[in-house]
Design a protein around this motif. Sequence first.
Motif, mmCIF file in Angstrom:
data_model
loop_
_atom_site.group_PDB
_atom_site.id
_atom_site.type_symbol
_atom_site.label_atom_id
_atom_site.label_comp_id
_atom_site.label_asym_id
_atom_site.label_seq_id
_atom_site.Cartn_x
_atom_site.Cartn_y
_atom_site.Cartn_z
ATOM 1 N N UNK A 252 19.265 -42.842 -49.196
ATOM 2 C CA UNK A 252 19.800 -42.297 -48.069
ATOM 3 C C UNK A 252 21.545 -42.552 -48.115
ATOM 4 N N UNK A 253 22.109 -41.641 -47.939
ATOM 5 C CA UNK A 253 23.666 -41.638 -47.771
ATOM 6 C C UNK A 253 23.878 -41.411 -46.354
ATOM 7 N N UNK A 254 24.773 -42.171 -45.796
ATOM 8 C CA UNK A 254 25.074 -42.146 -44.265
ATOM 9 C C UNK A 254 26.470 -42.365 -44.222
ATOM 10 N N UNK A 255 27.266 -41.339 -44.036
ATOM 11 C CA UNK A 255 28.675 -41.245 -44.237
ATOM 12 C C UNK A 255 29.427 -40.348 -43.155
ATOM 13 N N UNK B 178 32.514 -29.929 -43.488
ATOM 14 C CA UNK B 178 33.184 -29.618 -44.653
ATOM 15 C C UNK B 178 33.236 -30.309 -45.858
ATOM 16 N N UNK B 179 32.975 -31.865 -45.535
ATOM 17 C CA UNK B 179 32.649 -32.866 -46.738
ATOM 18 C C UNK B 179 31.382 -32.512 -47.119
ATOM 19 N N UNK B 180 30.358 -32.386 -46.220
ATOM 20 C CA UNK B 180 28.740 -32.173 -46.517
ATOM 21 C C UNK B 180 28.808 -30.916 -47.443
ATOM 22 N N UNK B 181 29.378 -29.880 -47.171
ATOM 23 C CA UNK B 181 29.358 -28.659 -48.145
ATOM 24 C C UNK B 181 29.913 -29.136 -49.547
ATOM 25 N N UNK B 182 30.949 -29.757 -49.232
ATOM 26 C CA UNK B 182 31.491 -30.315 -50.922
ATOM 27 C C UNK B 182 30.442 -31.119 -51.703
ATOM 28 N N UNK C 101 38.464 -43.789 -48.869
ATOM 29 C CA UNK C 101 37.547 -43.231 -50.113
ATOM 30 C C UNK C 101 37.380 -41.716 -49.963
ATOM 31 N N UNK C 102 37.186 -41.116 -51.097
ATOM 32 C CA UNK C 102 37.134 -39.785 -51.481
ATOM 33 C C UNK C 102 35.802 -39.262 -50.779
ATOM 34 N N UNK C 103 35.860 -37.879 -50.332
ATOM 35 C CA UNK C 103 34.764 -37.580 -49.894
ATOM 36 C C UNK C 103 33.373 -37.416 -50.711
ATOM 37 N N UNK C 104 33.738 -37.347 -52.154
ATOM 38 C CA UNK C 104 32.529 -37.112 -53.029
ATOM 39 C C UNK C 104 32.116 -38.685 -53.470
ATOM 40 N N UNK C 105 32.923 -39.691 -53.163
ATOM 41 C CA UNK C 105 32.645 -40.980 -53.780
ATOM 42 C C UNK C 105 30.885 -41.369 -53.584
ATOM 43 N N UNK C 106 30.473 -41.135 -52.236
ATOM 44 C CA UNK C 106 28.969 -41.488 -52.076
ATOM 45 C C UNK C 106 28.080 -40.747 -53.021
ATOM 46 N N UNK C 107 28.297 -39.321 -53.331
ATOM 47 C CA UNK C 107 27.632 -38.747 -54.171
ATOM 48 C C UNK C 107 27.355 -39.377 -55.830
ATOM 49 N N UNK D 236 20.161 -32.356 -46.564
ATOM 50 C CA UNK D 236 21.416 -32.584 -45.821
ATOM 51 C C UNK D 236 21.378 -32.515 -44.529
ATOM 52 N N UNK D 237 21.865 -33.380 -43.691
ATOM 53 C CA UNK D 237 21.705 -33.037 -42.268
ATOM 54 C C UNK D 237 23.125 -33.284 -41.622
ATOM 55 N N UNK D 238 23.843 -32.487 -41.038
ATOM 56 C CA UNK D 238 25.267 -32.702 -40.158
ATOM 57 C C UNK D 238 24.857 -33.545 -38.840
ATOM 58 N N UNK D 239 25.543 -34.623 -38.693
ATOM 59 C CA UNK D 239 25.220 -35.436 -37.473
ATOM 60 C C UNK D 239 26.359 -36.057 -37.136
ATOM 61 N N UNK D 240 26.905 -36.028 -35.654
ATOM 62 C CA UNK D 240 27.841 -36.926 -35.314
ATOM 63 C C UNK D 240 27.448 -38.399 -35.441
#
Length: 289
Positions: free
Chosen positions: A156-159, A114-118, A230-236, A132-136
């Motif tokens: 690279x964003x790792x979150x 859900x964060x990834x979609x946002x 931190x907010x879900x969008x901060x890394x963006x 984008x890649x969804x990974x545990x």
Amino acid sequence: MEAVKGDYVTRKSYGHDLLFTVVEIKEEQAIIHGVHIRLQADAPMDDLVRVEDQELRKIKQKVKKQEDVSYRLFLQDYRLLKEKRNYEATDGYTEKAACFQLPTKVLHLDGDQSYLRKCMELYEKMGLQVHSVHLHEKEMPYEIAALLKSIQPQIVVITGHDSYSRKKGMKKELRAYRNSKYFVDTVREARNITPNLDDLVIFAGACQSHFESLIRAGANFASSPSRINIHALDPVYIAARIAYTSFMEKVNVWDALRNTFTGEKGMGGVETRGLLRVGMPYKEDLAEE
């Protein structure tokens, strides 16, 4: 009525400060994920209160207004950066020819879909080229090398999710964090491939993450210096600032942080060179690539 999987909830013990969803229930314990902040937590079922539709709409509208303000501030900075780039690329004679820019390629690894979609929605609004890649979080250290080699990103964003638990140790101890160890290992694996901080810019971390370990491992920017959420969008916003700054300039740390929701308490980093390259003259074929 007791909360069930998928419900929106708040916690009585924290004064109903944050909105969560219930993702798993084991006996009388629930695993909950923050809706707008990158926090994963365990909570007793009797500590959770379901959020009804009317209240949920109010909370989401309030957060949306905050997100819109942050995006407008970013756009102001972006326009100033663009004007400066175009002026310098044409030596001040902007009427001679239109400019083009080589897009910065971003790889975004996220432990939450859900964060990834946002994040992807915001990247698209910003015009960034993102894979984008969804990974545990536990899988990230084992997948990063192959992803870097196949995608060849510049950022690279790792979150995903993280949290600190006082029961597991002191704040300086990496073992006391839910996923910081996996973020650290992923950064190290990435740096084994690309050691130079300017050749590959890395953001790593989530809520309450062990900032010092992430920076030592080789991240340019990381969370969370004050161990806050931190907010879900901060890394963006971090990635976008680097992506839209000329490779001839360094990005001041505060410049990268000021459009984030949590600022220097939630995010930190080191001076890093920008990645954008501008050229001229503008050609349709170049614009389409």
